[in-house]
Design a protein around this motif. Structure first.
Motif, PDB file in Angstrom:
ATOM      1  N   ALA A 295       0.428  -0.896   0.522  1.00 29.57           N
ATOM      2  CA  ALA A 295      -0.068   0.304  -0.109  1.00 29.57           C
ATOM      3  C   ALA A 295       0.723   0.972   0.222  1.00 29.57           C
ATOM      4  O   ALA A 295       0.600   2.242  -0.603  1.00 29.57           O
ATOM      5  CB  ALA A 295      -0.977  -0.202   1.447  1.00 29.57           C
ATOM      6  N   ARG A 296       2.109   1.216   1.385  1.00 27.46           N
ATOM      7  CA  ARG A 296       2.840   2.238   1.157  1.00 27.46           C
ATOM      8  C   ARG A 296       3.466   2.590  -0.950  1.00 27.46           C
ATOM      9  O   ARG A 296       3.810   3.750  -1.050  1.00 27.46           O
ATOM     10  CB  ARG A 296       3.976   2.480   1.483  1.00 27.46           C
ATOM     11  N   LEU A 297       4.422   1.844  -1.219  1.00 30.47           N
ATOM     12  CA  LEU A 297       5.281   1.985  -2.841  1.00 30.47           C
ATOM     13  C   LEU A 297       3.679   2.700  -3.643  1.00 30.47           C
ATOM     14  O   LEU A 297       4.168   3.558  -4.214  1.00 30.47           O
ATOM     15  CB  LEU A 297       5.164   0.173  -2.685  1.00 30.47           C
ATOM     16  N   LEU A 298       2.257   1.670  -3.578  1.00 28.25           N
ATOM     17  CA  LEU A 298       1.301   2.097  -4.885  1.00 28.25           C
ATOM     18  C   LEU A 298       1.182   3.663  -4.096  1.00 28.25           C
ATOM     19  O   LEU A 298       1.350   4.058  -4.936  1.00 28.25           O
ATOM     20  CB  LEU A 298      -0.070   1.171  -4.157  1.00 28.25           C
ATOM     21  N   GLN A 299       1.587   4.586  -2.613  1.00 24.53           N
ATOM     22  CA  GLN A 299       1.113   5.239  -2.998  1.00 24.53           C
ATOM     23  C   GLN A 299       1.954   6.277  -3.013  1.00 24.53           C
ATOM     24  O   GLN A 299       2.221   7.376  -3.682  1.00 24.53           O
ATOM     25  CB  GLN A 299       0.815   5.725  -0.978  1.00 24.53           C
ATOM     26  N   GLY A 300       3.418   5.742  -2.508  1.00 18.05           N
ATOM     27  CA  GLY A 300       4.331   6.382  -3.505  1.00 18.05           C
ATOM     28  C   GLY A 300       5.053   6.155  -4.523  1.00 18.05           C
ATOM     29  O   GLY A 300       5.804   6.643  -5.064  1.00 18.05           O
ATOM     30  N   GLU A 301       3.910   5.336  -5.805  1.00 18.04           N
ATOM     31  CA  GLU A 301       4.881   5.520  -6.878  1.00 18.04           C
ATOM     32  C   GLU A 301       5.372   4.435  -6.653  1.00 18.04           C
ATOM     33  O   GLU A 301       6.017   5.006  -8.329  1.00 18.04           O
ATOM     34  CB  GLU A 301       3.994   6.357  -8.115  1.00 18.04           C
TER      35      GLU A 301
END
Lengths: 344, 262
Positions: A295-301
């Motif tokens: 989720a964090r990496l997705l949000q951070g693109e």
């Protein structure tokens, strides 16, 4: 002192400590090489001492082999105090090291006979002792050639053999395979394993985690002169919470960004392995961690190639224990599984 | 493997056996690298030829032939320079880590140094004998009594042995074979050339002559020269012994105390 009634004590193999280090400290000028080190090694076991260059491994080896006096603390090896009984201790220990300290001009056999002589063995013993060592280390064919004609692996074998001429109770190996090629290294491991079956207690320092994991029942991690962890390989791995979350990024440029995003996920500081394009962090065996991280990496693109939980390797343990410092000197960066292979 | 525990004994006999063991090891090196011995003999031979045939004609010595004046100086110089092999051998052992092995063995702590200097003494016996032969070829003759001539050669070797300890102390201080050799020669060079080795000191300026008259190399050469020419040894012999004793006391203690902490 149990060295004096060794027969009675031998029944208790595995229950008595052959090496005891209590609060050893040593400084050179303003550098603290060893800081309050405590260790125990049960008789008949192999103990691995791990640490980056400059961690104090060699200083400890030199203290245990009477080459150096500690500033404070006490160490007892095979029942002898390293300072007060140094002379007696020298006759029951063997030392082999990274330098292959054998005489180049003498032949293999002459080297071994010289060591037998300096152990004050009776003259009639020199030949048979040398012969036994040559045979054990498959050097019989090269026995009468000067050592300067030997290959690197043969020299190490002779060096290891020389440390056994006096039939030591305790063998101290200081980075015995540093600089050897992988095949020769594995050959040497077989010899060391063979020795342990005879009941010799071995203290081994190494920079190769693979080596410690293969040979040592227990190990300690030394960093900046302090023991920062001690236990079996499995115990050390469990300290990481049992698992490692590993994230492979699609683009190496994202490594640093991924690392920042993963701070707070899992139970340690995330670290980067540039060679494999991964960021890893200690975690509990819990799928929730994977979801959080994703989720964090997705949000951070940050585009991902792979994300997974796996059993930690000793590499992970050391990285987590010694933090983010690049531990190894570039000149020493050769061979597999060395310190500081990863940096962050 | 743990059945036998090597016996722990101490005493003079074991110490001497350790020294002999180490000396044997170093002698094997000398025997197996004869080229080193050959090349280290060429320099003193060149000195003999140079001074005998090139400079010799221009040097006036009081009484007797210049060749009889020159050779005692050459003997002492050769023995002295031979001490450099102590520095080289010892610092190579330190560099290769073999000294750590020796220090972790139950052998006498002095044996590495004593064995090394004794082997170098044996080496010096060969080189000095060679120089005697070369000397005889270019016209040098012994004029002293048999005892005096043998005594003179003994003094030459003892003096060389003494400087082996100086080189040993230097080697333990600088830890590198090349540096040790260069650093060891620093004090040796002025001692050899500002001496009575090649020319009489009378022509030197007063300040230099005063130094040349009392320094260890001059008094030893003068003693050796007196012995082999059959002249009275005067004060030179005892002065030489005083120097030898003083240098040995100082440098043996420096070398041993440095060896304990390397």
């Amino acid at each position: 002192m149990y060295a004096k009634d060794a027969i009675g004590e031998r029944c208790a193999i595995g229950t008595t400590d052959e090496i005891t280090v209590e609060g050893i400290g040593k400084r050179f000028g303003s550098t603290i090489a060893l800081d309050d080190v405590h260790l125990t090694v049960p008789r008949g076991t192999v103990f691995g001492l791990l640490g980056p260059n400059g961690a104090g491994k060699t200083t400890l080896v030199r203290i245990l082999t009477t080459l150096l006096r500690p500033d404070h603390g006490r160490a007892v090896v095979a029942g002898y105090d390293v300072v007060h009984d140094a002379a007696q201790l020298r006759s029951v220990i063997g030392l082999a090291g990274q330098y292959a300290a054998v005489d180049e001009t003498l032949t293999g056999r002459e080297n071994l006979k010289l060591v037998a002589r300096l152990y004050h063995l009776p003259r009639r013993e020199w030949g048979p002792r040398a012969e036994a060592v040559l045979e054990r280390f498959s050097l019989t064919d090269a026995a009468d050639r000067p050592v300067r004609t030997y290959s690197g692996g043969m020299r190490r074998r002779l060096d290891l053999g020389a440390s056994l001429v006096g039939r030591p109770r305790v063998l101290i190996l200081d980075e015995p395979t540093t600089g050897l090629d992988p095949r020769t290294r594995m050959e040497l491991w077989v010899y060391v394993e063979d020795l342990v079956r005879d009941g010799v207690t071995v203290l081994l320092t190494t920079q190769y985690l693979e080596e410690a994991e293969r040979l040592a029942a227990r190990m300690a991690v030394l960093d900046q002169g302090k023991v920062i962890a001690e236990g079996t390989a499995n115990e050390l791995k469990d300290r990481l919470g049992g698992a490692v979350l590993e994230v492979a990024v699609a683009d190496p440029k994202d490594l640093e960004r991924a690392r920042e995003l993963l701070v707070g996920v899992g139970s340690g500081a995330p670290s980067i392995d540039p060679a494999r394009n991964t960021v890893s962090v200690a975690a509990h065996q819990d799928a929730q961690v994977v979801l959080d991280a994703a989720a964090r990496l997705l949000q951070g693109e940050v585009p991902l190639q792979d994300i997974a939980l796996r059993r930690p390797s000793l590499d992970d343990v050391f990285l987590a224990l010694t933090g983010n410092r690049t531990a190894v000197e570039p000149a020493a960066a050769q061979g597999p599984k060395r310190w500081g292979r990863r940096s962050s | 493997m743990t059945e036998d525990i090597a016996p722990v004994r101490n005493g003079w006999d074991l110490g001497i056996r350790d020294i002999l063991g180490m000396a044997w090891r170093n002698l094997v090196h000398i025997v197996r690298t004869p080229q080193l011995l050959v090349f280290s003999s060429i320099q003193p031979i060149m000195f003999v030829l140079l001074f005998r045939y090139v400079f010799g004609g221009a040097i006036k010595t009081p009484g007797g032939d210049y060749v009889d004046y020159l050779l005692p100086g050459i003997f002492v110089q050769t023995a002295l320079f031979g001490g450099a092999s102590t520095a080289v051998g010892l610092s190579e052992d330190l560099k290769q880590g073999i000294v750590d092995r020796f220090r972790a063995l139950p052998m006498a702590r002095s044996a590495v140094l004593a064995g090394r200097t004794i082997a170098d003494l044996c080496r010096n016996v060969i080189v000095v004998l060679l120089m005697v032969a070369v000397g005889l070829l270019v016209g040098f003759r012994f004029h002293g009594s048999f005892v005096a001539d043998i005594g003179a050669m003994g003094l030459v070797l003892l003096f060389g042995y003494t400087f082996s300890w100086v080189f040993a102390a230097v080697a333990l201080a600088v830890r590198d074979p090349e540096t040790a050799q260069l650093a060891g020669f620093l004090p040796i060079f002025p001692l050899v050339f500002a001496s009575s080795a090649f020319v009489p000191v009378q022509t030197m300026p007063t300040w230099l002559r005063d130094f040349a008259n009392v320094q260890p190399v001059s008094v030893t050469i003068d003693a050796v020269r007196a012995l082999v020419t059959g002249a009275p040894v005067g004060h030179w012999l005892w002065q030489s012994f005083v120097w030898i004793a003083a240098i040995l006391v100082v440098f043996v203690s420096i070398a041993i105390s440095r060896y304990r902490t390397v």
